[in-house]
Design a protein around this motif. Sequence first.
Motif, PDB file in Angstrom:
ATOM      1  N   UNK A  72       0.857  -1.183   0.000  1.00  0.00           N
ATOM      2  CA  UNK A  72       0.000   0.000   0.000  1.00  0.00           C
ATOM      3  C   UNK A  72       0.891   1.231   0.000  1.00  0.00           C
ATOM      4  N   UNK A  73       0.270   2.382  -0.179  1.00  0.00           N
ATOM      5  CA  UNK A  73       0.998   3.645  -0.249  1.00  0.00           C
ATOM      6  C   UNK A  73       0.463   4.624   0.789  1.00  0.00           C
ATOM      7  N   UNK A  74       1.203   5.686   1.003  1.00  0.00           N
ATOM      8  CA  UNK A  74       0.772   6.830   1.801  1.00  0.00           C
ATOM      9  C   UNK A  74       1.211   8.075   1.046  1.00  0.00           C
ATOM     10  N   UNK A  75       0.343   9.078   0.987  1.00  0.00           N
ATOM     11  CA  UNK A  75       0.749  10.303   0.294  1.00  0.00           C
ATOM     12  C   UNK A  75      -0.177  11.450   0.641  1.00  0.00           C
ATOM     13  N   UNK A  76       0.250  12.645   0.290  1.00  0.00           N
ATOM     14  CA  UNK A  76      -0.582  13.842   0.379  1.00  0.00           C
ATOM     15  C   UNK A  76      -0.288  14.652  -0.870  1.00  0.00           C
ATOM     16  N   UNK A  77      -1.305  14.840  -1.726  1.00  0.00           N
ATOM     17  CA  UNK A  77      -1.117  15.495  -3.023  1.00  0.00           C
ATOM     18  C   UNK A  77      -2.100  16.649  -3.164  1.00  0.00           C
ATOM     19  N   UNK A  78      -1.763  17.797  -2.572  1.00  0.00           N
ATOM     20  CA  UNK A  78      -2.686  18.941  -2.624  1.00  0.00           C
ATOM     21  C   UNK A  78      -3.052  19.350  -4.042  1.00  0.00           C
ATOM     22  N   UNK A  79      -2.132  19.169  -5.000  1.00  0.00           N
ATOM     23  CA  UNK A  79      -2.413  19.592  -6.374  1.00  0.00           C
ATOM     24  C   UNK A  79      -3.545  18.792  -7.010  1.00  0.00           C
TER      25      UNK A  79
END
Length: 354
Positions: free
Chosen positions: A24-31
């Motif tokens: 699995x992944x973790x991320x934060x992509x405001x764009x």
Amino acid sequence: MTEAATTPAEPILEPELPIVDPHHHLWDRPAARGADLPPPRHPFEVLTRLSPRYLLDELLADLRRGHNVRATVFVQCGAMYRADGPAHLRPVGETEFVNGVAAMTASGIYGEVRACAGIVGHVDLTQDEGLVAEALERHLQVAPDRFRGIRHSASWDADPAVLGPLHRGAAGLYASDAFRRGFARLAPLGLSFDAWLLEPQIGELTDLARAFPETPIILDHVGTPLGIGAYAGRREERFGVWRDALAELARCPNVVVKVGGLAMPFAGFASFQSRPPASSEQLAAEWRPYVEATIETFGPERCMFESNFPVDLGSCSYDVLWNAFKRLAKGCSADEKAALFSGTATRVYRLALP
């Protein structure tokens, strides 16, 4: 924003069966957030808009949907790289970030689950050997108890429409001398290698596995069968080619396979972004030929079911996905289920679980 696949709730099948989610992944992509974004040009762009933020809160919400997920493995996705410093060390920021998340769940205040008990990071193996060695050592320094290996994707196709925004790099990465010089640094450090490529490229991984038999290699997403772009309408035609390539790869004893990723758009299944969302029965029916062929070819002890979340959110919710896998494993013995759902992942990623 594109609507997520909010599959109607289903009863959880075999709720006591222990699961180790190895991908699995973790991320934060405001764009990727906002109502004024242009329409997506490729199905994969849909996925980034479905889950622009997937951090510990979102992961825990999925892990608490009813299945007995005991631990997880994080796999690199370009999240939280360092903003400055030497370029070859910037991916170390991802490992620092994930190791912190792992420490949070290891505290026990979120329950018994151990998220990110194993970490797969990234190093550009085509760099100068000294830079590769320094980057690998730094990953190990910042997460000595959890860092298990790297992923350096080779996914490529002559038709840019297949990968869309992921179309980058060039063909033949795993065969290049520069890559193999860096790859040779993994085994002495006891590190494994995750490979993401597309079905027509499986032979390239076979050549790599034969050249480095001492390095544990994990093929992600059953080799990513294709059914979009130049392969639209040809998935069934390509099935035999995929199966034969997988059988040749299975002759390399240092290779294991992650069984999943079929909810991504690349295979062109009807379940992707379907309305109403697909049930676990439909998903199991679509995925069955690939899942059964993979397990038959490699054996349960060399296969592990994976969620690939939040990427697979485009087709189903986390609980429905694991229901689909349980339907597909219905005819397996207890020992075979133990390997597929937790044992292989625990062994391959050398997880120390309570």
